[in-house]
Design a protein around this motif. Structure first.
Motif, PDB file in Angstrom:
ATOM      1  N   ALA A 303       5.285  83.217 -10.470  1.00  0.00           N
ATOM      2  CA  ALA A 303       6.586  82.650 -10.808  1.00  0.00           C
ATOM      3  C   ALA A 303       6.795  82.725 -12.310  1.00  0.00           C
ATOM      4  O   ALA A 303       5.862  82.506 -13.088  1.00  0.00           O
ATOM      5  CB  ALA A 303       6.669  81.193 -10.341  1.00  0.00           C
ATOM      6  N   TRP A 331       8.678  85.297  -7.987  1.00  0.00           N
ATOM      7  CA  TRP A 331       9.851  84.426  -8.079  1.00  0.00           C
ATOM      8  C   TRP A 331      10.326  84.363  -9.530  1.00  0.00           C
ATOM      9  O   TRP A 331       9.517  84.157 -10.439  1.00  0.00           O
ATOM     10  CB  TRP A 331       9.507  83.011  -7.632  1.00  0.00           C
ATOM     11  N   HIS A 340      12.783  90.646  -5.145  1.00  0.00           N
ATOM     12  CA  HIS A 340      12.096  89.459  -5.642  1.00  0.00           C
ATOM     13  C   HIS A 340      12.857  88.213  -5.225  1.00  0.00           C
ATOM     14  O   HIS A 340      14.022  88.272  -4.824  1.00  0.00           O
ATOM     15  CB  HIS A 340      11.951  89.514  -7.165  1.00  0.00           C
ATOM     16  N   HIS A 341      12.212  87.067  -5.339  1.00  0.00           N
ATOM     17  CA  HIS A 341      12.804  85.797  -4.955  1.00  0.00           C
ATOM     18  C   HIS A 341      13.443  85.139  -6.171  1.00  0.00           C
ATOM     19  O   HIS A 341      13.015  85.348  -7.311  1.00  0.00           O
ATOM     20  CB  HIS A 341      11.739  84.862  -4.385  1.00  0.00           C
ATOM     21  N   THR A 342      14.452  84.327  -5.915  1.00  0.00           N
ATOM     22  CA  THR A 342      15.109  83.581  -6.983  1.00  0.00           C
ATOM     23  C   THR A 342      14.747  82.107  -6.858  1.00  0.00           C
ATOM     24  O   THR A 342      14.725  81.552  -5.758  1.00  0.00           O
ATOM     25  CB  THR A 342      16.635  83.743  -6.900  1.00  0.00           C
ATOM     26  N   MET A 345       8.724  78.823  -6.770  1.00  0.00           N
ATOM     27  CA  MET A 345       7.874  79.383  -5.724  1.00  0.00           C
ATOM     28  C   MET A 345       7.961  78.547  -4.446  1.00  0.00           C
ATOM     29  O   MET A 345       7.728  77.339  -4.463  1.00  0.00           O
ATOM     30  CB  MET A 345       6.428  79.460  -6.216  1.00  0.00           C
TER      31      MET A 345
END
Length: 398
Positions: A303, A331, A340-342, A345
């Motif tokens: 993250a 993240w 990817h993640h926003t 985490m």
């Protein structure tokens, strides 16, 4: 083991001592540095002292050790002791310094608690102190012997052979022993202490993870520059010095490698979770897993604020891709980049293989949150290990 008589006394006085331990630690450091100003100049981290972090860590460790002795008289809190001992060994702490600490700590206890410190109370807490101190001394002397150095003699001169700007605030320094001798061996995940001489003559020490594997011909550390109101002062004085002044060809005093966050079962599934500069020990572990042909599942989690702030981002991804069975999840708070993640985490949708051993490194709130999520997914608490840069406040904030 604490004697039966002292156990009763410590149990009875633990609430009072625990309530005052912060004030005791504060006065202890005032007395210690007044008597030995060289310690705050050349050994203790001035930034942590200014922020009160070292005081919190000391108070937390003493209270946790005493509580453990009372509640579990037949065992020792070896996880806590090992973590402290590795930090001490990387600083070159010796057995003689424990007597100095004892003198000023007990003077602070007597001054803060006053008449409550009867001879019986003093004897009981003296026993607690020396049980902890002697346990640490034994572990530290074993660590020195494993590195084949005399107790406290951990320092060598290293030359900076390369410098890479990874992000605007993170720089990698490649290092080699200045005398041309082989670099000491290390375990994946360990760190070294780096000592620099600052403009005021102080020789301050900070710890940085080795971001390369034991099998790599290169030894490297990646340093994040600390910003903030006191960035030019104690809070960020070493990181700013390294960024601003240290170039290829310069030399640094570097300790032997230490640290207890290392891969334990080479054949087990592994989960590596990091945030910010906490990725550096994970990169060492990843490179080692790739070098040794690890075949069990590896889950890589990181993250950060944004992709541009993610240190060694391409290496992080490339090393994960080298493994036979791996999945990487990143993240970013300030990016909606595809793939990817926003946000923060979130492990809800992340599969965790049975038998996984997890390793965490990053800010304390991040590690607490990830640990809770892992335990909720069935990972035993004993299989979740962590590393803290600076004083270990996990116990102090528990």
């Amino acid at each position: 083991m604490l004697s039966e008589k002292s156990t009763a006394t410590v149990r009875a006085t633990l609430p009072a001592v625990g309530a005052a331990i912060g004030d005791i630690a504060d006065l202890f450091y005032t007395k210690l540095f007044a008597a030995h100003p060289e310690l705050i100049r050349d050994l203790f981290n001035r930034g942590n002292q200014n922020a009160g972090l070292q005081k919190q860590a000391l108070a937390g460790s003493i209270a946790a050790f005493a509580t453990h002795l009372v509640e579990h008289p037949d065992t020792r809190p070896d996880v806590m002791l090992n973590r402290i001992a590795h930090k001490h060994a990387s600083l070159g702490v010796t057995r003689e310094q424990y007597a100095v600490v004892h003198e000023h700590l007990f003077a602070a206890i007597v001054e803060i608690l006053g008449e409550a410190v009867t001879p019986e109370v003093a004897a009981a807490w003296d026993e607690v102190y020396w049980l902890m101190a002697n346990a640490l001394i034994a572990i530290e002397e074993r660590l020195y012997a494993e590195q084949q150095v005399l107790a406290g003699d951990v320092w060598r001169t290293w030359t900076v052979t390369g410098r890479v700007e990874e992000t605007p605030d993170c720089t990698t320094f490649r290092l080699a022993p200045a005398d041309g001798a082989p670099a000491p061996s290390h375990l994946p995940g360990q760190y070294v202490s780096v000592q620099v001489e600052l403009p005021d003559g102080a020789r301050q020490i900070r710890q940085y993870s080795l971001s390369t594997s034991p099998g790599s011909p290169v030894r490297a550390i990646t340093v994040k520059r600390v910003h903030g109101p006191a960035a030019a002062g104690p809070d960020g004085e070493v990181s700013n010095h390294l960024h601003a002044r240290v170039r290829v060809g310069d030399t640094l005093r570097v300790s032997a490698p230490y640290g207890d966050l290392t891969l334990r079962d080479a054949a087990a599934p592994v989960l590596l979770a990091s945030a910010g500069i906490g990725c550096t020990p994970m990169l060492s572990m990843l490179e080692h897993l790739a070098d040794t042909g690890h075949t069990a599942p590896v889950t890589v989690l990181h993250a950060d604020r944004s992709p541009a702030d993610h240190p060694l981002r391409e290496d992080h991804r490339a090393l994960a891709d080298k493994l036979a069975d791996s999945a990487a999840h990143f993240w970013y708070e300030e990016s909606a980049e595809l793939g990817h993640h926003t946000g923060h985490m979130d492990l809800t949708a992340v599969p965790v293989a049975p038998g996984t051993t997890a390793y965490l490194c990053g800010p304390l709130p991040f590690m607490r949150a990830v640990r809770e999520q892992l335990i909720a997914k069935g990972v035993p608490a004993a299989d979740v290990h962590y590393e803290v840069f600076g004083p270990d406040l996990w116990l102090a904030s528990a």
